[in-house]
Motif scaffolding. Structure first.
Motif, PDB file in Angstrom:
ATOM      1  N   GLY A  56       5.807  -5.064   3.751  1.00 58.67           N
ATOM      2  CA  GLY A  56       6.874  -4.196   4.250  1.00 58.67           C
ATOM      3  C   GLY A  56       8.242  -4.849   4.144  1.00 58.67           C
ATOM      4  O   GLY A  56       9.241  -4.170   3.850  1.00 58.67           O
ATOM      5  N   GLU A  59       9.497  -4.445   0.622  1.00 55.73           N
ATOM      6  CA  GLU A  59       9.953  -3.073   0.386  1.00 55.73           C
ATOM      7  C   GLU A  59      11.290  -2.823   1.080  1.00 55.73           C
ATOM      8  O   GLU A  59      12.212  -2.234   0.491  1.00 55.73           O
ATOM      9  CB  GLU A  59       8.895  -2.091   0.896  1.00 55.73           C
ATOM     10  CG  GLU A  59       9.294  -0.635   0.842  1.00 55.73           C
ATOM     11  CD  GLU A  59       9.352  -0.084  -0.565  1.00 55.73           C
ATOM     12  OE1 GLU A  59      10.061   0.932  -0.775  1.00 55.73           O
ATOM     13  OE2 GLU A  59       8.701  -0.667  -1.455  1.00 55.73           O
ATOM     14  N   TRP A  60      11.412  -3.269   2.315  1.00 55.64           N
ATOM     15  CA  TRP A  60      12.615  -3.008   3.102  1.00 55.64           C
ATOM     16  C   TRP A  60      13.837  -3.713   2.528  1.00 55.64           C
ATOM     17  O   TRP A  60      14.934  -3.147   2.478  1.00 55.64           O
ATOM     18  CB  TRP A  60      12.373  -3.453   4.544  1.00 55.64           C
ATOM     19  CG  TRP A  60      13.547  -3.215   5.453  1.00 55.64           C
ATOM     20  CD1 TRP A  60      14.086  -2.018   5.822  1.00 55.64           C
ATOM     21  CD2 TRP A  60      14.343  -4.216   6.094  1.00 55.64           C
ATOM     22  NE1 TRP A  60      15.162  -2.200   6.662  1.00 55.64           N
ATOM     23  CE2 TRP A  60      15.342  -3.541   6.851  1.00 55.64           C
ATOM     24  CE3 TRP A  60      14.297  -5.613   6.132  1.00 55.64           C
ATOM     25  CZ2 TRP A  60      16.288  -4.224   7.611  1.00 55.64           C
ATOM     26  CZ3 TRP A  60      15.245  -6.284   6.889  1.00 55.64           C
ATOM     27  CH2 TRP A  60      16.224  -5.596   7.625  1.00 55.64           C
ATOM     28  N   ARG A  65       9.708  -3.823  -4.501  1.00 50.32           N
ATOM     29  CA  ARG A  65       9.387  -2.438  -4.183  1.00 50.32           C
ATOM     30  C   ARG A  65       7.911  -2.174  -4.442  1.00 50.32           C
ATOM     31  O   ARG A  65       7.380  -2.521  -5.488  1.00 50.32           O
ATOM     32  CB  ARG A  65      10.221  -1.495  -5.046  1.00 50.32           C
ATOM     33  CG  ARG A  65      11.723  -1.579  -4.786  1.00 50.32           C
ATOM     34  CD  ARG A  65      12.081  -0.935  -3.456  1.00 50.32           C
ATOM     35  NE  ARG A  65      13.525  -0.863  -3.256  1.00 50.32           N
ATOM     36  CZ  ARG A  65      14.086  -0.433  -2.132  1.00 50.32           C
ATOM     37  NH1 ARG A  65      13.328  -0.046  -1.122  1.00 50.32           N
ATOM     38  NH2 ARG A  65      15.392  -0.396  -2.011  1.00 50.32           N
ATOM     39  N   LEU A  66       7.255  -1.542  -3.472  1.00 53.22           N
ATOM     40  CA  LEU A  66       5.848  -1.211  -3.646  1.00 53.22           C
ATOM     41  C   LEU A  66       5.666   0.023  -4.512  1.00 53.22           C
ATOM     42  O   LEU A  66       4.723   0.111  -5.295  1.00 53.22           O
ATOM     43  CB  LEU A  66       5.192  -0.982  -2.274  1.00 53.22           C
ATOM     44  CG  LEU A  66       5.131  -2.181  -1.333  1.00 53.22           C
ATOM     45  CD1 LEU A  66       4.498  -1.768   0.000  1.00 53.22           C
ATOM     46  CD2 LEU A  66       4.344  -3.324  -1.959  1.00 53.22           C
ATOM     47  N   GLY A  68       5.766   4.525  -4.631  1.00 49.36           N
ATOM     48  CA  GLY A  68       5.158   5.589  -3.833  1.00 49.36           C
ATOM     49  C   GLY A  68       3.651   5.482  -3.717  1.00 49.36           C
ATOM     50  O   GLY A  68       3.085   5.581  -2.619  1.00 49.36           O
ATOM     51  N   GLY A  71       2.672   2.445  -1.676  1.00 47.44           N
ATOM     52  CA  GLY A  71       3.052   2.675  -0.285  1.00 47.44           C
ATOM     53  C   GLY A  71       2.043   3.566   0.425  1.00 47.44           C
ATOM     54  O   GLY A  71       1.664   3.300   1.575  1.00 47.44           O
ATOM     55  N   ARG A  72       1.587   4.635  -0.255  1.00 48.22           N
ATOM     56  CA  ARG A  72       0.562   5.498   0.327  1.00 48.22           C
ATOM     57  C   ARG A  72      -0.743   4.742   0.514  1.00 48.22           C
ATOM     58  O   ARG A  72      -1.458   4.933   1.504  1.00 48.22           O
ATOM     59  CB  ARG A  72       0.337   6.722  -0.563  1.00 48.22           C
ATOM     60  CG  ARG A  72       1.408   7.788  -0.461  1.00 48.22           C
ATOM     61  CD  ARG A  72       0.966   9.092  -1.080  1.00 48.22           C
ATOM     62  NE  ARG A  72       0.649   8.939  -2.498  1.00 48.22           N
ATOM     63  CZ  ARG A  72       1.540   9.020  -3.477  1.00 48.22           C
ATOM     64  NH1 ARG A  72       2.821   9.240  -3.180  1.00 48.22           N
ATOM     65  NH2 ARG A  72       1.178   8.897  -4.739  1.00 48.22           N
ATOM     66  N   LEU A  74      -1.133   1.518   1.096  1.00 47.65           N
ATOM     67  CA  LEU A  74      -1.007   0.628   2.247  1.00 47.65           C
ATOM     68  C   LEU A  74      -1.040   1.419   3.550  1.00 47.65           C
ATOM     69  O   LEU A  74      -1.686   1.008   4.522  1.00 47.65           O
ATOM     70  CB  LEU A  74       0.281  -0.183   2.152  1.00 47.65           C
ATOM     71  CG  LEU A  74       0.534  -1.194   3.277  1.00 47.65           C
ATOM     72  CD1 LEU A  74      -0.620  -2.179   3.394  1.00 47.65           C
ATOM     73  CD2 LEU A  74       1.852  -1.938   3.036  1.00 47.65           C
ATOM     74  N   ALA A  75      -0.373   2.573   3.578  1.00 46.99           N
ATOM     75  CA  ALA A  75      -0.370   3.402   4.789  1.00 46.99           C
ATOM     76  C   ALA A  75      -1.781   3.895   5.102  1.00 46.99           C
ATOM     77  O   ALA A  75      -2.215   3.874   6.270  1.00 46.99           O
ATOM     78  CB  ALA A  75       0.576   4.588   4.606  1.00 46.99           C
ATOM     79  N   GLY A 165       4.176  -3.765  -7.959  1.00 44.44           N
ATOM     80  CA  GLY A 165       4.032  -3.586  -6.516  1.00 44.44           C
ATOM     81  C   GLY A 165       2.598  -3.776  -6.063  1.00 44.44           C
ATOM     82  O   GLY A 165       2.332  -4.410  -5.035  1.00 44.44           O
TER      83      GLY A 165
END
Length: 322
Positions: A56, A59-60, A65-66, A68, A71-72, A74-75, A165
């Motif tokens: 994170g 990414e922040w 950058r991970l 999209g 990111g999904r 990881l979520a 990513g």
């Protein structure tokens, strides 16, 4: 390159530190393994927090950058981990865990590249691997060691596909698991738990699906199996033996192999399968080479099913259980 090294190092030390700090707290709160050992099952919390914080932060800050899709992924993995943490604290059936993992997997699979039929199969495979890793967490250091080996292999495939990513996420996961293993190597002081095992299996399986999206169905099936041959062998052995004592590590221990020897042996087996999978993905060997992995897996399972337990080991087991 420098960020990747810094990220992996940070994840390793953060997971190791959290594992050490959370262990005593878990004992006081009663978050321990159900059984005689009373092992704190908060190692997964350390791994998940380390991966989420380090990935994170990249990414922040915009340094790594991970994307999209990642990111999904990881979520979804964090969501599955939270469900597993509930299972660690309270009794939650495997069906509930399976359904929750399937819901997260549905949101991760790239159907535009795989097609709907293959995507549905991919969802099932992600659930199988995630639950398989949870089942694999039955011996000190085993799930973590297999997870590290597999993460490196899938990470190589991601790097080849220029999925930077995803490669960073996998390297961070491998490092976090390594930090956790500092406290999980036999004799373990902290366990991975359902949350950490589901998280690890989900990330690895979903990442492998993303790296193989767009490739042929047959070759992808071969690569995915090779990457998780040890998990498949463990599930198959339990299914045929029809009891928990049929697990890979349990069978090998009953043959007289030491706990550390079991972990090293199965880690070497995982490395062999992952290596074949990576070579097939790179196109350096034919997909038919995976048949050797399939054959080897079946031979190991059948031998362990039929292998007699030496009398001296039976004697130690009687003393231990009596």
């Amino acid at each position: 390159m420098l960020y990747g090294i810094a990220a992996a190092t940070s994840a390793l030390f953060l997971a190791a530190l959290l594992s050490a700090l959370l262990g005593p707290l878990a004992r006081r709160l009663g978050l321990v393994e159900r059984g005689r050992r009373g092992l704190p099952v908060v190692g997964g919390v350390a791994v998940v927090v380390a991966v989420a914080v380090v990935a994170g932060a990249g990414e922040w800050t915009g340094v790594a950058r991970l994307g999209g899709e990642v990111g999904r992924l990881l979520a979804g993995a964090v969501g599955v981990a939270l469900l597993g943490f509930v299972a660690d604290a309270r009794r939650v059936g495997a069906r509930v865990l399976g359904v929750g993992t399937a819901v997260a997997a549905v949101c991760v699979v790239p159907y535009a590249e795989t097609g709907v039929p293959a995507g549905i199969l991919a969802v099932g495979w992600i659930v199988f691997v995630a639950l398989g890793f949870r089942a694999l967490d039955h011996a000190d250091g085993l799930a973590g060691t297999v997870g590290v080996v597999t993460a490196f292999g899938v990470g190589v495939c991601a790097a080849v596909e220029v999925m930077d990513g995803l490669a960073v996420l996998l390297s961070v996961l491998a490092a976090a698991l390594t930090g956790f293993l500092m406290h999980n190597w036999h004799p373990a002081r902290v366990g991975l738990g359902s949350g950490g095992a589901l998280f690890t299996g989900f990330v690895l399986a979903a990442a492998a699906v993303l790296t193989r999206a767009g490739h042929g169905f047959g070759s992808s099936t071969a690569v995915l199996f090779a990457m998780t041959a040890v998990v498949a062998a463990d599930v198959l052995l339990v299914t045929l033996a029809r009891r928990r004592s049929g697990r890979l590590a349990h069978r090998l221990r009953r043959l007289g192999i030491t706990p550390r020897g079991v972990t090293v042996l199965l880690g070497a087996g995982a490395f062999s399968g992952v290596l074949v999978g990576v070579l097939v993905h790179l196109g350096w060997v034919a997909g038919s080479r995976v048949l050797w992995v399939v054959g080897g897996t079946l031979v190991v399972v059948l031998l362990l099913l039929r292998a007699p337990i030496p009398s001296q080991v039976r004697g130690r087991l009687r003393v231990r259980n009596g």
